[in-house]
Design a protein around this motif. Structure first.
Motif, PDB file in Angstrom:
ATOM      1  N   LYS A  97      23.914 -78.175 -46.219  1.00 58.77           N
ATOM      2  CA  LYS A  97      23.976 -76.709 -46.262  1.00 58.77           C
ATOM      3  C   LYS A  97      25.356 -76.241 -46.693  1.00 58.77           C
ATOM      4  CE  LYS A  97      23.011 -72.501 -43.627  1.00 58.77           C
ATOM      5  NZ  LYS A  97      24.173 -71.798 -44.198  1.00 58.77           N
TER       6      LYS A  97
ATOM      7  N   LYS B 108       5.013 -64.100 -56.067  1.00 60.14           N
ATOM      8  CA  LYS B 108       5.482 -64.600 -54.770  1.00 60.14           C
ATOM      9  C   LYS B 108       5.205 -63.635 -53.621  1.00 60.14           C
ATOM     10  CE  LYS B 108       9.160 -67.551 -56.620  1.00 60.14           C
ATOM     11  NZ  LYS B 108       8.689 -68.812 -56.025  1.00 60.14           N
TER      12      LYS B 108
ATOM     13  N   THR C 199       1.813 -64.742 -50.166  1.00 67.73           N
ATOM     14  CA  THR C 199       2.391 -65.931 -49.548  1.00 67.73           C
ATOM     15  C   THR C 199       1.310 -66.858 -49.004  1.00 67.73           C
ATOM     16  OG1 THR C 199       2.603 -64.808 -47.406  1.00 67.73           O
ATOM     17  CG2 THR C 199       4.479 -64.670 -48.919  1.00 67.73           C
TER      18      THR C 199
ATOM     19  N   GLY D  38      13.781 -73.586 -50.728  1.00 70.00           N
ATOM     20  CA  GLY D  38      14.971 -73.742 -49.896  1.00 70.00           C
ATOM     21  C   GLY D  38      14.616 -73.810 -48.420  1.00 70.00           C
ATOM     22  N   ARG D  39      13.726 -72.918 -47.992  1.00 71.26           N
ATOM     23  CA  ARG D  39      13.291 -72.915 -46.598  1.00 71.26           C
ATOM     24  C   ARG D  39      12.497 -74.183 -46.288  1.00 71.26           C
ATOM     25  NH1 ARG D  39       9.978 -67.781 -44.731  1.00 71.26           N
ATOM     26  NH2 ARG D  39      11.961 -66.847 -45.398  1.00 71.26           N
ATOM     27  N   TYR D  40      11.665 -74.609 -47.244  1.00 64.70           N
ATOM     28  CA  TYR D  40      10.884 -75.840 -47.073  1.00 64.70           C
ATOM     29  C   TYR D  40      11.813 -77.030 -46.834  1.00 64.70           C
ATOM     30  CZ  TYR D  40       7.696 -79.676 -48.323  1.00 64.70           C
ATOM     31  OH  TYR D  40       6.952 -80.841 -48.320  1.00 64.70           O
TER      32      TYR D  40
ATOM     33  N   ASP E 176      14.985 -76.935 -45.825  1.00 62.53           N
ATOM     34  CA  ASP E 176      15.712 -76.765 -44.559  1.00 62.53           C
ATOM     35  C   ASP E 176      14.849 -77.179 -43.370  1.00 62.53           C
ATOM     36  OD1 ASP E 176      18.005 -75.873 -45.791  1.00 62.53           O
ATOM     37  OD2 ASP E 176      17.519 -73.747 -45.560  1.00 62.53           O
ATOM     38  N   ASP E 177      13.550 -76.905 -43.457  1.00 67.84           N
ATOM     39  CA  ASP E 177      12.644 -77.227 -42.353  1.00 67.84           C
ATOM     40  C   ASP E 177      12.365 -78.723 -42.235  1.00 67.84           C
ATOM     41  OD1 ASP E 177      12.451 -74.571 -41.691  1.00 67.84           O
ATOM     42  OD2 ASP E 177      10.513 -74.259 -42.686  1.00 67.84           O
ATOM     43  N   HIS E 178      12.403 -79.436 -43.376  1.00 67.03           N
ATOM     44  CA  HIS E 178      11.922 -80.820 -43.364  1.00 67.03           C
ATOM     45  C   HIS E 178      12.980 -81.871 -43.671  1.00 67.03           C
ATOM     46  CE1 HIS E 178       7.898 -79.285 -42.880  1.00 67.03           C
ATOM     47  NE2 HIS E 178       7.970 -78.589 -44.010  1.00 67.03           N
TER      48      HIS E 178
ATOM     49  N   ASP F  37       7.404 -71.879 -54.209  1.00 63.29           N
ATOM     50  CA  ASP F  37       7.746 -70.798 -53.284  1.00 63.29           C
ATOM     51  C   ASP F  37       8.650 -71.288 -52.151  1.00 63.29           C
ATOM     52  OD1 ASP F  37       6.052 -69.372 -54.832  1.00 63.29           O
ATOM     53  OD2 ASP F  37       4.584 -68.923 -53.272  1.00 63.29           O
ATOM     54  N   ARG F  38       9.695 -70.528 -51.901  1.00 62.46           N
ATOM     55  CA  ARG F  38      10.559 -70.742 -50.738  1.00 62.46           C
ATOM     56  C   ARG F  38      10.927 -72.210 -50.557  1.00 62.46           C
ATOM     57  NH1 ARG F  38       6.959 -66.744 -49.809  1.00 62.46           N
ATOM     58  NH2 ARG F  38       7.761 -64.782 -48.957  1.00 62.46           N
TER      59      ARG F  38
ATOM     60  N   ASP G 273      26.256 -74.009 -49.972  1.00 59.50           N
ATOM     61  CA  ASP G 273      26.916 -72.711 -49.808  1.00 59.50           C
ATOM     62  C   ASP G 273      28.176 -72.629 -50.667  1.00 59.50           C
ATOM     63  OD1 ASP G 273      24.979 -71.920 -48.033  1.00 59.50           O
ATOM     64  OD2 ASP G 273      26.180 -72.285 -46.227  1.00 59.50           O
TER      65      ASP G 273
END
Length: 374
Positions: free
Chosen positions: A100, A326, A329, A199-201, A203-205, A196-197, A104
């Motif tokens: 991360k 997008k 969802t 980045g979040r995917y 971060d979650d995994h 889709d998303r 950043d």
């Protein structure tokens, strides 16, 4: 402590689509890919795809050398493309935190404009006849004409003329030829496909280096493979114009850019929807996601228009469409637009009327892909 080093290509679309002629676009895309691929051969690399390379090191010295190597590769391979680099120190047990931080830092550097821009041309020198951004240095042959181009465009022109040996399909020469294969003639479709998303995917995994490597490689492979197989399927399907080539069927799609979590593809207009259907089928293959915690969702923006419309206008419209797609969802969704030369007939969601916005052609955009593609 460990160190993560990241190299992220700058303004990829600006580099790839200038100049907008197919041979130069294809060459620029290949050069970017060549640079990232070669960088991926360096020691310590976690992944290298989609214009980004990440590497892990025990000490700061090798991380700095990796960043230096990235800049050298982009300079030598592309002449004019640049790359932003960053290094993040992190505790060995906190790979997600280090990852991360390095992302950043890259984002901050790009916002501040730390990447190096070309000095451009000079009024005493002849400008490149293709991009107009750098001094002309060499002449290249384009069909029956000679053009004075800069070193960067010459490199794109040369790399764009190199086709894979023993190709299954006969390559199209330019966007006009692809349009000529379409029904109706002279129309093409540009597809901008984006996960889709993502980045979040991630971060979650992603909890470790192995997670990061496995997921990044799987996503990149699924996108690339699905583009290739969907393109092959529509090329075999073809149309009336295919009969003109008795030896090999024409390639009915042009991969303009693909890697990581997105892709940009031009197809014959009448095959745009079949391409989406085939892409979805290939992308959703369980084998692609067998070792991953979940299958990502993708949202394509589709723009249909005349083959002579400037590629930049296609790109601007396609970006608007995939952002619109997008808004739905949790499922593959698509938004599309029919583009006129004036760009006045933008397709917007019907709900915009209630917000006081002017609407030329209200539609049900965006669509759930399964509702549009049977």
């Amino acid at each position: 402590m460990k160190y993560l080093a990241m190299a992220d290509a700058d303004r990829v679309q600006e580099y790839v689509f200038s100049p907008p002629d197919l041979r130069y676009v294809r060459g620029a895309s290949r050069l970017q890919r060549d640079a990232i691929y070669e960088l991926g051969l360096e020691a310590g690399v976690v992944y290298a795809n989609g214009g980004v390379a990440l590497a892990e090191f025990e000490d700061r010295g090798p991380a700095e050398r990796f960043c230096k190597r990235a800049k050298e590769l982009f300079r030598t391979k592309t002449v004019s493309a640049t790359v932003t680099t960053a290094i993040a120190e992190y505790p060995e047990a906190d790979f997600p935190g280090g990852w991360k931080r390095v992302r950043d830092q890259i984002e901050s550097a790009k916002r501040q404009g730390n990447s190096v821009r070309s000095a451009g041309s000079h009024w005493l020198m002849k400008s490149c006849e293709r991009c107009g951004e750098h001094p002309a240095q060499v002449a290249v042959a384009e069909h029956e004409h000679q053009r004075d181009v800069c070193a960067a465009c010459e490199r794109k022109h040369r790399r764009g003329g190199q086709s894979p040996p023993a190709a299954q399909f006969a390559a199209v020469r330019d966007f006009e030829e692809l349009g000529g294969l379409s029904t109706p003639r002279n129309y093409v479709g540009l597809l901008y496909i984006d996960l889709d998303r993502i980045g979040r995917y991630l971060d979650d995994h992603v909890h470790s280096r192995s997670d990061c490597q496995r997921i990044s490689d799987a996503v990149d492979s699924a996108v690339r493979t699905s583009i290739k197989r969907a393109g092959e399927r529509i090329s075999l399907r073809g149309g009336p114009q295919q009969l003109k080539d008795k030896k090999r069927p024409k390639q009915m799609y042009i991969e303009l850019l693909a890697g990581g979590d997105d892709a940009i593809v031009m197809v014959a207009a009448h095959l745009a929807i079949p391409f989406l259907r085939f892409f979805r089928e290939e992308f959703d293959e369980p084998e692609n996601w067998r070792e991953l915690p979940a299958r990502p969702v993708f949202s394509p923006g589709l723009v249909l228009g005349h083959c002579h419309l400037p590629i930049r206008e296609y790109m601007e419209a396609a970006k608007r469409m995939y952002r619109l797609a997008k808004k739905r969802t949790g499922t593959h969704s698509v938004a599309f637009q029919l583009v006129t030369s004036s760009m006045a007939d933008a397709v917007r969601p019907a709900g915009d009327a209630a917000k006081g916005q002017t609407i030329e052609k209200p539609t049900a955009n965006p669509y759930v892909l399964d509702d549009l593609v049977l």
